[in-house]
Design a protein around this motif. Structure first.
Motif, short mmCIF file in Angstrom:
data_model
loop_
_atom_site.label_atom_id
_atom_site.label_comp_id
_atom_site.label_asym_id
_atom_site.label_seq_id
_atom_site.Cartn_x
_atom_site.Cartn_y
_atom_site.Cartn_z
N TRP A 31 24.22 -19.83 -37.09
CA TRP A 31 23.78 -18.68 -36.28
C TRP A 31 24.82 -18.22 -35.26
O TRP A 31 24.50 -17.49 -34.32
CB TRP A 31 22.41 -18.99 -35.64
CG TRP A 31 21.43 -19.25 -36.73
CD1 TRP A 31 21.05 -20.49 -37.21
CD2 TRP A 31 20.78 -18.29 -37.58
NE1 TRP A 31 20.22 -20.33 -38.29
CE2 TRP A 31 20.02 -19.00 -38.53
CE3 TRP A 31 20.77 -16.89 -37.61
CZ2 TRP A 31 19.26 -18.36 -39.51
CZ3 TRP A 31 20.01 -16.25 -38.58
CH2 TRP A 31 19.27 -16.98 -39.52
N HIS A 32 26.08 -18.62 -35.46
CA HIS A 32 27.19 -18.12 -34.60
C HIS A 32 28.49 -18.53 -35.27
O HIS A 32 28.89 -19.70 -35.22
CB HIS A 32 27.10 -18.71 -33.19
CG HIS A 32 28.20 -18.25 -32.27
ND1 HIS A 32 27.97 -17.94 -30.95
CD2 HIS A 32 29.53 -18.07 -32.45
CE1 HIS A 32 29.10 -17.58 -30.38
NE2 HIS A 32 30.07 -17.66 -31.26
N LEU A 33 29.17 -17.57 -35.88
CA LEU A 33 30.38 -17.90 -36.64
C LEU A 33 31.44 -16.81 -36.46
O LEU A 33 31.13 -15.62 -36.49
CB LEU A 33 30.02 -18.02 -38.13
CG LEU A 33 31.19 -18.28 -39.09
CD1 LEU A 33 31.79 -19.67 -38.86
CD2 LEU A 33 30.73 -18.15 -40.55
N HIS A 34 32.70 -17.25 -36.33
CA HIS A 34 33.84 -16.33 -36.30
C HIS A 34 34.56 -16.42 -37.64
O HIS A 34 35.11 -17.47 -37.98
CB HIS A 34 34.82 -16.71 -35.19
CG HIS A 34 34.20 -16.63 -33.83
ND1 HIS A 34 34.22 -15.49 -33.05
CD2 HIS A 34 33.51 -17.55 -33.10
CE1 HIS A 34 33.58 -15.71 -31.92
NE2 HIS A 34 33.13 -16.95 -31.93
N LEU A 35 34.56 -15.32 -38.38
CA LEU A 35 35.27 -15.32 -39.67
C LEU A 35 36.61 -14.60 -39.58
O LEU A 35 37.41 -14.67 -40.52
CB LEU A 35 34.42 -14.65 -40.76
CG LEU A 35 33.28 -15.49 -41.34
CD1 LEU A 35 32.52 -14.67 -42.39
CD2 LEU A 35 33.79 -16.78 -41.97
N THR A 69 27.56 -22.83 -35.04
CA THR A 69 28.75 -23.70 -34.93
C THR A 69 29.79 -23.15 -33.96
O THR A 69 30.53 -23.90 -33.36
CB THR A 69 29.47 -23.88 -36.29
OG1 THR A 69 29.98 -22.61 -36.72
CG2 THR A 69 28.56 -24.50 -37.33
N ASP A 70 29.85 -21.82 -33.82
CA ASP A 70 30.94 -21.20 -33.06
C ASP A 70 32.29 -21.66 -33.61
O ASP A 70 33.26 -21.77 -32.87
CB ASP A 70 30.82 -21.51 -31.56
CG ASP A 70 31.73 -20.62 -30.72
OD1 ASP A 70 32.22 -19.60 -31.23
OD2 ASP A 70 31.96 -20.97 -29.55
N SER A 71 32.32 -21.94 -34.90
CA SER A 71 33.59 -22.29 -35.52
C SER A 71 34.51 -21.09 -35.34
O SER A 71 34.18 -19.97 -35.73
CB SER A 71 33.36 -22.61 -37.00
OG SER A 71 34.55 -23.05 -37.60
#
Ligand SMILES: NC(=O)N[C@@H](CC(=O)O)C(=O)O
Ligand SMILES: [Zn+2]
Ligand SMILES: [Zn+2]
Length: 348
Positions: free
Chosen positions: A12-16, A246-248
């Protein structure tokens, strides 16, 4: 327990990112996760529905053959965001949330909101149509110590906003403090929080003890141990208001290993292994599914995934790469600093 089968998780939180970086990182998520909320902090940011539509197409194009993955798009809130554009984006099914970055709070946020008053028309429309606001919950006032920025944001920005617009659904993203956990637990509705993998594992010592370690630097910055313990308790509790984001956040190594390194930790590669480890340590493996697969969809009004994945505990530690190579350059993978034994053995 040696093996666990759960519904396919979502992030529910990802930087692609975009371009060569997008191509280099997307499979690390889409291999395991069914959906992810995609952060809009590109350069330039994703501010209109048209931007989000074009970005969504680029993401789908970068997806490896055979991977089933749904990017859930967000708009980057500015002081000029049009309420009509936001509403159309929601109605067409394109937009899942709007993201508030206080100006200057984090990577690529200089175009964020300076004066909340200017964002009120769009926030009012979102409250009316039931579109959630995702927030990077840190104030940027230089006088406020970086370790206090989340707590001060809650007191001076978030709580006044929620009092003024109680109908607005707010996701406090990447919660890093016990203040955040307590604030979410005390709310009487319309508030939930995402928690990252790395904030369940590291405290601020990881960044600073024995030398400065840029690959543990992210925003909000990891806090003291008591905060990490509060996050772990919230994540493993089964409380539906807490779920994985994840805020990956991949950055190429030269941009982290330098005199002014970027904030962001890349965890997509080993997130599920790390989480299974944390939940096992907390004797809560049976609640892992709630955190990664059930609570998030319920909050965003979506169905949980029907597919399943299986994780199994290996006798020998599972080896993950120290870094991945992308067309944009190398990206260091999060090292939890303990051996990982859990492995996703069966993907959907
Ligand atoms: N979390 C981070 O440390 N960095 C994120 C931005 C953010 O989520 O705040 C990034 O885009 O690199
Ligand atoms: Zn953020
Ligand atoms: Zn982020």
């Amino acid at each position: 327990m040696q093996s666990i089968t759960i519904r396919r998780p979502d992030d529910w939180h990802l930087h692609l990112r975009d371009g060569a970086m997008l191509e280099g990182v997307i499979a690390d998520t889409s291999r395991t996760f069914a959906r992810a909320i995609i952060m809009p902090n590109l350069v330039p940011p994703v501010v209109t529905s048209a931007d989000a539509k074009a970005y969504r197409e680029r993401i789908l194009k970068a997806l490896p053959d055979g991977h089933r993955f749904q990017p859930l798009m967000t708009l980057y809130l500015t002081e000029h965001t049009s309420p009509d554009d936001v509403e159309e984006g929601k109605n067409s099914g394109l937009i899942t949330a709007v993201k508030l970055y206080p100006a200057g709070a984090t990577t690529n946020s200089h175009g964020g909101v300076r004066d909340m008053e200017k964002a009120m028309p769009v926030l009012e429309r979102m409250a009316k149509i039931g579109l959630p606001l995702c927030v990077h919950g840190e104030v940027t006032t230089p006088e406020v110590d970086i370790f206090d920025r989340e707590a001060v944001f809650i007191e001076t920005v978030l709580d006044p906003l929620r009092q003024r617009l109680p109908e607005l659904k707010v996701t406090m993203e990447h919660v890093t403090t016990s203040d955040g956990v307590d604030y979410i637990k005390a709310a009487r509705g319309n508030l939930a929080g995402s928690i990252t993998t790395h904030h369940l594992i590291i405290n601020r010592n990881a960044i600073l003890v024995g030398g400065i370690r840029p690959h543990y630097y992210c925003l909000p910055v990891a806090k003291r141990e008591n905060h990490r313990l509060a996050l772990r308790a919230a994540a493993v509790s089964g409380d539906p208001r807490f779920f994985l984001g994840t805020d990956s956040a991949p950055h190429v190594d030269p941009l982290k290993e330098c005199a002014c390194g970027c904030a962001g930790i890349y965890t997509s590669v080993n997130t599920m292994s790390c989480l299974a480890h944390v939940f096992e340590q907390e004797s809560a493996l049976e609640r892992l599914e709630a955190f990664v697969s059930l609570n998030g969809p319920a909050w965003y009004g979506l169905q949980p995934n029907e597919e399943r994945i299986t994780l199994s505990r290996q006798a020998e530690p599972v080896v993950f790469p120290a870094r991945i190579e992308t067309g944009a350059g190398p990206v260091t993978v999060f090292d939890p600093m303990f051996p990982l034994h859990w492995q996703v053995v069966q993907q959907a």
